[in-house]
Write a protein that holds these residues in place. Structure first.
Motif, PDB file in Angstrom:
ATOM      1  N   VAL A 154      27.068  19.387  74.519  1.00  0.00           N
ATOM      2  CA  VAL A 154      25.936  18.705  75.159  1.00  0.00           C
ATOM      3  C   VAL A 154      26.407  17.477  75.930  1.00  0.00           C
ATOM      4  CG1 VAL A 154      23.779  17.475  74.738  1.00  0.00           C
ATOM      5  CG2 VAL A 154      24.277  19.563  73.473  1.00  0.00           C
ATOM      6  N   LEU A 155      27.277  16.673  75.324  1.00  0.00           N
ATOM      7  CA  LEU A 155      27.762  15.465  75.993  1.00  0.00           C
ATOM      8  C   LEU A 155      28.586  15.811  77.228  1.00  0.00           C
ATOM      9  CD1 LEU A 155      28.772  13.170  72.978  1.00  0.00           C
ATOM     10  CD2 LEU A 155      26.605  13.302  74.215  1.00  0.00           C
ATOM     11  N   ARG A 156      29.392  16.870  77.149  1.00  0.00           N
ATOM     12  CA  ARG A 156      30.159  17.303  78.320  1.00  0.00           C
ATOM     13  C   ARG A 156      29.226  17.729  79.435  1.00  0.00           C
ATOM     14  NH1 ARG A 156      34.252  21.886  77.403  1.00  0.00           N
ATOM     15  NH2 ARG A 156      34.245  21.656  79.678  1.00  0.00           N
ATOM     16  N   LEU A 157      28.176  18.447  79.065  1.00  0.00           N
ATOM     17  CA  LEU A 157      27.206  18.895  80.060  1.00  0.00           C
ATOM     18  C   LEU A 157      26.566  17.691  80.751  1.00  0.00           C
ATOM     19  CD1 LEU A 157      25.590  21.332  81.273  1.00  0.00           C
ATOM     20  CD2 LEU A 157      23.890  20.898  79.475  1.00  0.00           C
ATOM     21  N   MET A 158      26.132  16.703  79.982  1.00  0.00           N
ATOM     22  CA  MET A 158      25.460  15.543  80.561  1.00  0.00           C
ATOM     23  C   MET A 158      26.412  14.695  81.391  1.00  0.00           C
ATOM     24  SD  MET A 158      22.903  14.346  77.504  1.00  0.00           S
ATOM     25  CE  MET A 158      21.513  15.384  77.036  1.00  0.00           C
ATOM     26  N   LEU A 159      27.626  14.479  80.899  1.00  0.00           N
ATOM     27  CA  LEU A 159      28.583  13.686  81.658  1.00  0.00           C
ATOM     28  C   LEU A 159      28.987  14.389  82.951  1.00  0.00           C
ATOM     29  CD1 LEU A 159      30.948  12.269  78.871  1.00  0.00           C
ATOM     30  CD2 LEU A 159      29.289  11.018  80.249  1.00  0.00           C
ATOM     31  N   ALA A 160      29.133  15.713  82.895  1.00  0.00           N
ATOM     32  CA  ALA A 160      29.493  16.463  84.100  1.00  0.00           C
ATOM     33  C   ALA A 160      28.423  16.309  85.166  1.00  0.00           C
ATOM     34  CB  ALA A 160      29.703  17.941  83.756  1.00  0.00           C
ATOM     35  N   PHE A 161      27.156  16.424  84.768  1.00  0.00           N
ATOM     36  CA  PHE A 161      26.072  16.282  85.730  1.00  0.00           C
ATOM     37  C   PHE A 161      25.966  14.841  86.218  1.00  0.00           C
ATOM     38  CE2 PHE A 161      25.052  20.462  84.628  1.00  0.00           C
ATOM     39  CZ  PHE A 161      24.018  20.936  85.427  1.00  0.00           C
ATOM     40  N   GLY A 162      26.123  13.868  85.317  1.00  0.00           N
ATOM     41  CA  GLY A 162      26.033  12.476  85.721  1.00  0.00           C
ATOM     42  C   GLY A 162      27.126  12.086  86.696  1.00  0.00           C
ATOM     43  N   ILE A 163      28.375  12.471  86.412  1.00  0.00           N
ATOM     44  CA  ILE A 163      29.489  12.147  87.301  1.00  0.00           C
ATOM     45  C   ILE A 163      29.360  12.890  88.619  1.00  0.00           C
ATOM     46  CG2 ILE A 163      31.989  12.341  87.577  1.00  0.00           C
ATOM     47  CD1 ILE A 163      32.237  11.896  84.573  1.00  0.00           C
ATOM     48  N   ALA A 164      28.902  14.154  88.557  1.00  0.00           N
ATOM     49  CA  ALA A 164      28.750  14.937  89.781  1.00  0.00           C
ATOM     50  C   ALA A 164      27.763  14.285  90.740  1.00  0.00           C
ATOM     51  CB  ALA A 164      28.291  16.354  89.445  1.00  0.00           C
ATOM     52  N   PHE A 165      26.719  13.688  90.200  1.00  0.00           N
ATOM     53  CA  PHE A 165      25.729  13.027  91.048  1.00  0.00           C
ATOM     54  C   PHE A 165      26.271  11.747  91.673  1.00  0.00           C
ATOM     55  CE2 PHE A 165      21.230  14.690  90.334  1.00  0.00           C
ATOM     56  CZ  PHE A 165      21.690  15.982  90.099  1.00  0.00           C
ATOM     57  N   LEU A 166      27.385  11.212  91.150  1.00  0.00           N
ATOM     58  CA  LEU A 166      27.964   9.992  91.696  1.00  0.00           C
ATOM     59  C   LEU A 166      28.926  10.262  92.856  1.00  0.00           C
ATOM     60  CD1 LEU A 166      28.797   7.918  88.491  1.00  0.00           C
ATOM     61  CD2 LEU A 166      26.851   7.645  90.033  1.00  0.00           C
ATOM     62  N   LEU A 195      34.738  23.317  97.500  1.00  0.00           N
ATOM     63  CA  LEU A 195      35.173  22.380  96.462  1.00  0.00           C
ATOM     64  C   LEU A 195      34.031  22.027  95.507  1.00  0.00           C
ATOM     65  CD1 LEU A 195      37.485  19.968  98.500  1.00  0.00           C
ATOM     66  CD2 LEU A 195      38.159  21.802  96.936  1.00  0.00           C
ATOM     67  N   VAL A 196      32.803  21.902  96.059  1.00  0.00           N
ATOM     68  CA  VAL A 196      31.653  21.606  95.201  1.00  0.00           C
ATOM     69  C   VAL A 196      31.418  22.749  94.224  1.00  0.00           C
ATOM     70  CG1 VAL A 196      29.143  21.367  95.182  1.00  0.00           C
ATOM     71  CG2 VAL A 196      30.508  20.019  96.769  1.00  0.00           C
ATOM     72  N   CYS A 197      31.458  23.981  94.727  1.00  0.00           N
ATOM     73  CA  CYS A 197      31.268  25.149  93.846  1.00  0.00           C
ATOM     74  C   CYS A 197      32.394  25.256  92.829  1.00  0.00           C
ATOM     75  CB  CYS A 197      31.177  26.425  94.675  1.00  0.00           C
ATOM     76  SG  CYS A 197      29.717  26.512  95.739  1.00  0.00           S
ATOM     77  N   LEU A 198      33.617  24.939  93.255  1.00  0.00           N
ATOM     78  CA  LEU A 198      34.750  24.973  92.326  1.00  0.00           C
ATOM     79  C   LEU A 198      34.580  23.911  91.250  1.00  0.00           C
ATOM     80  CD1 LEU A 198      37.547  26.124  91.600  1.00  0.00           C
ATOM     81  CD2 LEU A 198      38.555  24.414  93.121  1.00  0.00           C
ATOM     82  N   PHE A 199      34.175  22.700  91.658  1.00  0.00           N
ATOM     83  CA  PHE A 199      33.942  21.634  90.683  1.00  0.00           C
ATOM     84  C   PHE A 199      32.821  22.017  89.720  1.00  0.00           C
ATOM     85  CE2 PHE A 199      31.564  17.875  89.345  1.00  0.00           C
ATOM     86  CZ  PHE A 199      32.553  17.110  88.774  1.00  0.00           C
ATOM     87  N   ALA A 200      31.746  22.613  90.252  1.00  0.00           N
ATOM     88  CA  ALA A 200      30.627  23.024  89.396  1.00  0.00           C
ATOM     89  C   ALA A 200      31.070  24.075  88.389  1.00  0.00           C
ATOM     90  CB  ALA A 200      29.483  23.543  90.249  1.00  0.00           C
ATOM     91  N   ALA A 201      31.911  25.004  88.833  1.00  0.00           N
ATOM     92  CA  ALA A 201      32.390  26.047  87.923  1.00  0.00           C
ATOM     93  C   ALA A 201      33.275  25.469  86.830  1.00  0.00           C
ATOM     94  CB  ALA A 201      33.151  27.110  88.713  1.00  0.00           C
ATOM     95  N   TYR A 214      22.811  25.353  88.717  1.00  0.00           N
ATOM     96  CA  TYR A 214      22.014  24.130  88.564  1.00  0.00           C
ATOM     97  C   TYR A 214      22.810  22.880  88.923  1.00  0.00           C
ATOM     98  CZ  TYR A 214      18.282  26.704  86.204  1.00  0.00           C
ATOM     99  OH  TYR A 214      17.267  27.569  85.912  1.00  0.00           O
ATOM    100  N   LEU A 215      24.127  22.929  88.747  1.00  0.00           N
ATOM    101  CA  LEU A 215      24.961  21.775  89.079  1.00  0.00           C
ATOM    102  C   LEU A 215      25.351  21.772  90.555  1.00  0.00           C
ATOM    103  CD1 LEU A 215      26.528  19.284  88.250  1.00  0.00           C
ATOM    104  CD2 LEU A 215      28.402  20.762  87.491  1.00  0.00           C
ATOM    105  N   ALA A 216      25.638  22.949  91.115  1.00  0.00           N
ATOM    106  CA  ALA A 216      26.130  23.028  92.494  1.00  0.00           C
ATOM    107  C   ALA A 216      25.047  22.707  93.513  1.00  0.00           C
ATOM    108  CB  ALA A 216      26.720  24.418  92.761  1.00  0.00           C
ATOM    109  N   VAL A 217      23.822  23.204  93.300  1.00  0.00           N
ATOM    110  CA  VAL A 217      22.768  23.022  94.297  1.00  0.00           C
ATOM    111  C   VAL A 217      22.414  21.548  94.501  1.00  0.00           C
ATOM    112  CG1 VAL A 217      20.342  23.486  94.817  1.00  0.00           C
ATOM    113  CG2 VAL A 217      21.819  25.333  94.065  1.00  0.00           C
ATOM    114  N   PRO A 218      22.135  20.769  93.441  1.00  0.00           N
ATOM    115  CA  PRO A 218      21.866  19.340  93.675  1.00  0.00           C
ATOM    116  C   PRO A 218      23.050  18.606  94.292  1.00  0.00           C
ATOM    117  CG  PRO A 218      21.141  19.986  91.486  1.00  0.00           C
ATOM    118  CD  PRO A 218      21.958  21.112  92.023  1.00  0.00           C
TER     119      PRO A 218
END
Length: 261
Positions: A154-166, A195-201, A214-218
């Motif tokens: 769960v924490l990895r999921l949240m941190l990944a989304f939070g950092i991705a938005f930065l 690169l965005v899709c690769l990072f999301a994967a 859900y991560l790549a589109v935003p």
């Protein structure tokens, strides 16, 4: 300031940040149980709604306490992020120019809401991610999940989304200081999408395609918004440069005329 005064200022800023983190961590202890209940809800729903066997378990005697500390500190860091980010900004701002101060303050003002928005989006997709991943469980088997492993997920999921938005904010910041132009980014939009899709994967903690989606589109939306802002900033910078050059040329012509007289 002298080196001693810089160290004293850094100590004061760190002390204030630490106090904020400790206070918010105490608040995290107070809301630990409802937060843990909300985090474990997707696993509980597997039993109630889908009729499959799933449970969260502690593997050692000290695991409940370790988990409480881990979650509370994580909550404390999130809740206190506006304070310790401000303390960081207040420490570096005396050495910045007026324009650089505005840029850094704007960066913090945008970065904190985007980071929290990424965490909130991860919270929203968590039930779907758990459901999709546990759907791979063969018939006749149960999902007996260790709590520490689940919370790490769960924490990895949240941190990944939070950092991705930065990341788009960092991109725009590089443009503001003149290290990269909007046209350079726009020319490489295909590579950017890849690169965005690769990072999301890689960042999405689950093996399901929906977490990546859900991560790549935003991220793509934010990247293209950042590209648009970079292009607008480039045009504004070009206009200012043209006006400055015109003023210099006019002053030079005026000086030449005066010399001729």
């Amino acid at each position: 300031m002298a080196l001693k005064e810089h160290l004293k200022e850094a100590r004061n800023r760190l002390f204030k940040s630490a106090i904020a983190v400790v206070i918010c961590t105490v608040l995290g202890f107070l809301i630990y149980e409802p937060v843990l209940e909300a985090l474990s809800a997707p696993v509980v729903d597997i039993n109630e709604r889908e009729g499959r066997s799933a449970a969260l378990n502690f593997d050692t005697a000290g695991s409940p306490f370790d988990l409480m500390v881990q979650v509370s500190v994580f909550l404390g860091l999130i809740l206190s992020s506006p304070i310790w980010l401000y303390q960081l900004w207040a420490f570096i701002t005396p050495g910045l120019k007026t324009k650089e101060r505005r840029i850094s303050l704007s960066f913090i003002g945008v970065a904190v809401p985007l980071f929290l928005a990424g965490i909130f989006l991860a919270w929203l997709i968590l039930p779907n991610a758990v459901r999709v991943l546990t759907d791979f469980t063969p018939s006749g088997f149960s999902n007996i999940i260790t709590v520490s492993v689940f919370i790490t997920f769960v924490l990895r999921l949240m941190l990944a989304f939070g950092i991705a938005f930065l990341l788009p904010v960092v991109l725009f910041g590089l443009n503001m200081v003149g290290l990269v132009s909007g046209r350079q980014i726009l020319k490489a939009w295909r590579i950017t999408v890849f690169l965005v899709c690769l990072f999301a994967a890689m960042a999405a903690p689950g093996a399901d395609a929906m977490s990546m989606f859900y991560l790549a589109v935003p991220m793509l939306l934010l990247f293209f918004v950042a590209i648009g802002l970079c292009l607008l900033n480039d045009k504004r910078r070009a206009r200012r440069t043209a006006i400055r050059e015109a003023d210099v040329a006019a002053n030079a012509d005026q000086a030449s005329s005066l010399e001729g007289l």
